[in-house]
Design a protein around this motif. Structure first.
Motif, short mmCIF file in Angstrom:
data_model
loop_
_atom_site.label_atom_id
_atom_site.label_comp_id
_atom_site.label_asym_id
_atom_site.label_seq_id
_atom_site.Cartn_x
_atom_site.Cartn_y
_atom_site.Cartn_z
N GLY A 133 1.69 14.86 40.73
CA GLY A 133 1.18 15.57 39.73
C GLY A 133 1.83 16.60 38.91
N SER A 134 2.32 17.46 39.68
CA SER A 134 3.38 18.43 39.13
C SER A 134 4.75 17.76 38.67
CB SER A 134 3.71 19.56 40.45
OG SER A 134 5.04 20.43 40.03
N ARG A 135 5.03 16.97 39.31
CA ARG A 135 6.52 16.35 38.91
C ARG A 135 6.12 15.48 37.46
NH1 ARG A 135 6.43 14.41 44.24
NH2 ARG A 135 6.70 12.35 43.69
N MET A 136 5.01 14.82 37.42
CA MET A 136 4.79 14.07 36.24
C MET A 136 4.47 15.20 34.78
SD MET A 136 1.38 12.04 35.22
CE MET A 136 0.66 13.56 34.78
N THR A 137 4.15 16.34 35.33
CA THR A 137 3.73 17.20 34.21
C THR A 137 5.20 17.80 33.81
OG1 THR A 137 1.66 17.98 35.17
CG2 THR A 137 2.81 19.38 33.58
N LYS A 138 6.09 18.03 34.55
CA LYS A 138 7.37 18.68 34.33
C LYS A 138 8.21 17.64 33.56
CE LYS A 138 8.10 20.23 38.55
NZ LYS A 138 8.69 21.14 39.58
N ILE A 139 8.25 16.43 34.29
CA ILE A 139 8.94 15.30 33.42
C ILE A 139 8.48 14.91 32.12
CG2 ILE A 139 9.13 12.91 33.35
CD1 ILE A 139 9.53 13.08 36.73
N GLY A 140 6.97 14.85 32.08
CA GLY A 140 6.53 14.68 30.86
C GLY A 140 6.54 15.80 29.65
N MET A 141 6.67 17.08 29.91
CA MET A 141 6.89 18.07 29.28
C MET A 141 8.29 17.89 28.47
SD MET A 141 5.12 21.23 31.21
CE MET A 141 5.77 22.77 30.39
N LYS A 142 9.43 17.73 29.39
CA LYS A 142 10.54 17.31 29.15
C LYS A 142 10.76 16.34 27.84
CE LYS A 142 13.43 20.59 31.27
NZ LYS A 142 14.44 21.35 30.60
N ALA A 143 10.09 15.25 28.47
CA ALA A 143 10.17 13.96 27.63
C ALA A 143 9.46 14.21 26.11
CB ALA A 143 9.47 12.66 28.16
N THR A 144 8.41 15.08 26.12
CA THR A 144 7.63 15.12 24.78
C THR A 144 8.21 16.47 24.03
OG1 THR A 144 5.87 16.32 26.09
CG2 THR A 144 5.64 13.92 25.52
N LEU A 188 7.11 19.50 24.72
CA LEU A 188 5.70 20.18 24.71
C LEU A 188 5.61 21.32 25.57
CD1 LEU A 188 3.04 17.28 23.96
CD2 LEU A 188 4.15 18.92 22.30
N GLY A 189 4.98 22.30 25.48
CA GLY A 189 4.76 23.47 26.55
C GLY A 189 3.41 22.88 27.26
N GLU A 190 3.28 23.71 28.17
CA GLU A 190 1.92 23.53 29.18
C GLU A 190 0.71 23.08 28.39
OE1 GLU A 190 -0.04 24.90 33.21
OE2 GLU A 190 1.87 25.53 32.65
N ASP A 191 0.29 24.18 27.71
CA ASP A 191 -0.96 23.85 27.06
C ASP A 191 -0.95 22.97 26.02
OD1 ASP A 191 -1.63 26.15 28.28
OD2 ASP A 191 -1.27 27.74 26.71
N GLU A 192 -0.10 22.79 25.36
CA GLU A 192 0.23 21.45 24.28
C GLU A 192 0.20 20.25 25.21
OE1 GLU A 192 1.71 25.08 22.32
OE2 GLU A 192 2.24 23.99 24.18
N PHE A 193 1.03 20.17 26.31
CA PHE A 193 1.06 19.00 26.95
C PHE A 193 -0.41 18.55 27.54
CE2 PHE A 193 1.66 16.53 30.94
CZ PHE A 193 2.58 15.46 30.34
N ARG A 194 -1.32 19.67 27.93
CA ARG A 194 -2.44 19.41 28.44
C ARG A 194 -3.43 18.67 27.42
NH1 ARG A 194 -5.18 21.43 32.88
NH2 ARG A 194 -3.48 23.17 33.15
N GLU A 195 -3.30 19.45 26.15
CA GLU A 195 -4.17 18.67 25.15
C GLU A 195 -3.81 17.58 24.44
OE1 GLU A 195 -5.50 20.59 20.30
OE2 GLU A 195 -4.61 21.73 22.00
N GLN A 196 -2.50 17.48 24.34
CA GLN A 196 -1.93 16.19 23.50
C GLN A 196 -1.60 15.01 24.48
OE1 GLN A 196 1.27 16.87 20.79
NE2 GLN A 196 0.55 19.01 20.34
N VAL A 197 -1.22 15.17 25.75
CA VAL A 197 -1.02 14.09 26.54
C VAL A 197 -2.01 13.85 27.88
CG1 VAL A 197 0.64 13.36 28.27
CG2 VAL A 197 1.31 14.50 26.19
N LEU A 198 -2.53 14.91 28.43
CA LEU A 198 -3.35 14.71 29.44
C LEU A 198 -4.64 14.66 29.54
CD1 LEU A 198 -2.00 17.56 31.87
CD2 LEU A 198 -1.24 15.30 31.81
N GLU A 199 -5.23 14.91 28.05
CA GLU A 199 -6.64 14.38 27.44
C GLU A 199 -6.60 12.72 27.27
OE1 GLU A 199 -9.25 15.68 26.98
OE2 GLU A 199 -8.64 17.85 28.03
N ASN A 200 -5.42 12.23 27.19
CA ASN A 200 -5.39 10.67 27.04
C ASN A 200 -4.84 10.04 28.24
OD1 ASN A 200 -6.21 10.68 24.40
ND2 ASN A 200 -4.09 11.08 23.69
N MET A 201 -5.08 10.69 29.55
CA MET A 201 -4.44 10.19 30.76
C MET A 201 -5.36 10.12 31.76
SD MET A 201 -0.96 11.28 32.95
CE MET A 201 0.08 10.87 31.40
N TRP A 202 -5.41 8.93 32.57
CA TRP A 202 -6.39 8.79 33.51
C TRP A 202 -5.61 8.48 34.95
CZ3 TRP A 202 -8.00 8.16 28.82
CH2 TRP A 202 -9.27 8.88 28.46
#
Length: 350
Positions: free
Chosen positions: A165-176, A178-192
């Motif tokens: 989960g941590s690696r996914m967040t770091k890779i996803g933040m780099k790919a998009t 986005l910062g952590e808060d924006e990543f949580r709102e814009q990406v993780l809210e659409n992820m299961w």
């Protein structure tokens, strides 16, 4: 003397297999009569019946039940008979492997609505590429799911491990970007995330139940399964499972990318059956540069081994006809190498 044919205790034996009125007969005599009937059938005295032909006997039902008619497809009734294959952009080398209908440009993404396999040796960037893809697709507003079958997603014990989960967040933040808060709102809210590790007692049926619930309740549009092989530890039903999954995904309009493994021979686990079943197959391989001319062409050294990816098949699009040399970027995602030969250059994005 009374006619025996009129005596209910002494019935006739017309066509012995179909005897009637044996209720009052001596049990031993009745058993002998049954045996004689069976022998008569075997000697041609009564026609043999092939049980396999049973479903095709008799007339078609003439009732008004629309059940059977509803299962038949009439292409002539379709208003949208001809369609164009759409793309699901990934931001990776996967965008170049399938082509437009006229083969003049890259498709620009994965074939939408298809169930595909991305297979290759370990450590080549498959998982990191799919994690970056998940983040970008989720950021676009599509609801996505990540099926984890190889390791735990979140380290609840707090052992100090940099978990998936941590690696996914770091890779996803780099790919998009986005910062952590924006990543949580814009990406993780659409992820299961579905955890389906067989060592925890999870079966294929357990996985399907969770998968169907999530797709139908949350409206999932894109799924990454890492990996399909681990959902079947016996490795004997990979192709069958993929076929079941593909049929369901087609019905629900889900785009699905299954990460897969390869054997020591270089062939995908699941073999030709798996390759035949998937809508598209992308294969990562090592290519040996066996001559100086080949090394010069591919920007490498003589006898060096380089990583390439190629589209083995795609049922809905043309495929790029050459291998693509790949390199991993700073976050481990796969991109087109600058050393790709000029005469085999990837086609432009649409």
């Amino acid at each position: 003397m009374a006619n025996d044919n009129q005596n209910p205790q002494n019935p006739q034996m017309p066509g012995m297999p179909g005897m009637q009125g044996m209720q009052g007969m001596n049990p031993m005599m009745m058993q002998m009569m049954q045996m004689m009937g069976q022998m008569a059938g075997g000697m041609g005295m009564a026609p043999q019946f092939d049980p396999a032909a049973a479903p095709f006997q008799g007339e078609v039902s003439k009732d008004e039940d629309p059940g059977l008619e509803a299962e038949l497809i009439r292409p002539a009734t379709f208003d949208d008979l001809i369609r164009k294959q759409e793309a699901l952009p990934t931001g990776t080398v996967l965008d170049y492997l399938c082509l437009s209908e006229d083969s003049k440009t890259s498709l620009g993404g994965l074939p939408k609505g298809c169930t595909m396999a991305l297979v290759g040796p370990p450590g080549k960037g498959k998982t990191r590429t799919t994690l970056g893809t998940l983040a970008r697709v989720a950021q676009s507003g599509t609801k996505v799911a990540f099926v984890v079958a190889e390791e735990g997603f979140h380290d609840k014990a707090g052992s100090g491990r940099d978990d998936l989960g941590s690696r996914m967040t770091k890779i996803g933040m780099k790919a998009t970007g986005l910062g952590e808060d924006e990543f949580r709102e814009q990406v993780l809210e659409n992820m299961w995330v579905i955890e389906s590790q067989y060592h925890r007692g999870q079966t294929w049926d357990d996985f399907i139940a969770k998968y169907r619930y999530l797709v139908e309740k949350a409206g999932i549009g894109f799924v990454v399964i890492d990996s399909l092989n681990m959902l079947d530890p016996s490795r004997s039903k990979t192709a069958d499972h993929l076929s079941t999954l593909k049929t369901y995904n087609h019905e629900q309009g889900v785009t699905c990318l299954c990460v897969g493994q390869i054997k020591d021979t270089g062939a995908p686990v699941g073999g030709e059956a798996m390759v035949h079943t998937a809508d598209a197959v992308f294969l990562i391989e090592e290519m040996g540069l066996t001559s100086k001319d080949q090394a010069a062409e591919w920007g490498g050294k003589y006898r060096e081994r380089i990583d390439i990816i190629r589209a083995v098949k795609s049922v809905t699009t043309p495929t790029f006809p050459h291998p693509i040399r790949i390199e991993q970027d700073e976050i481990g995602e796969l991109g087109v190498s600058d050393a790709q030969p000029a005469d085999k250059a990837v086609l432009p994005l649409p």
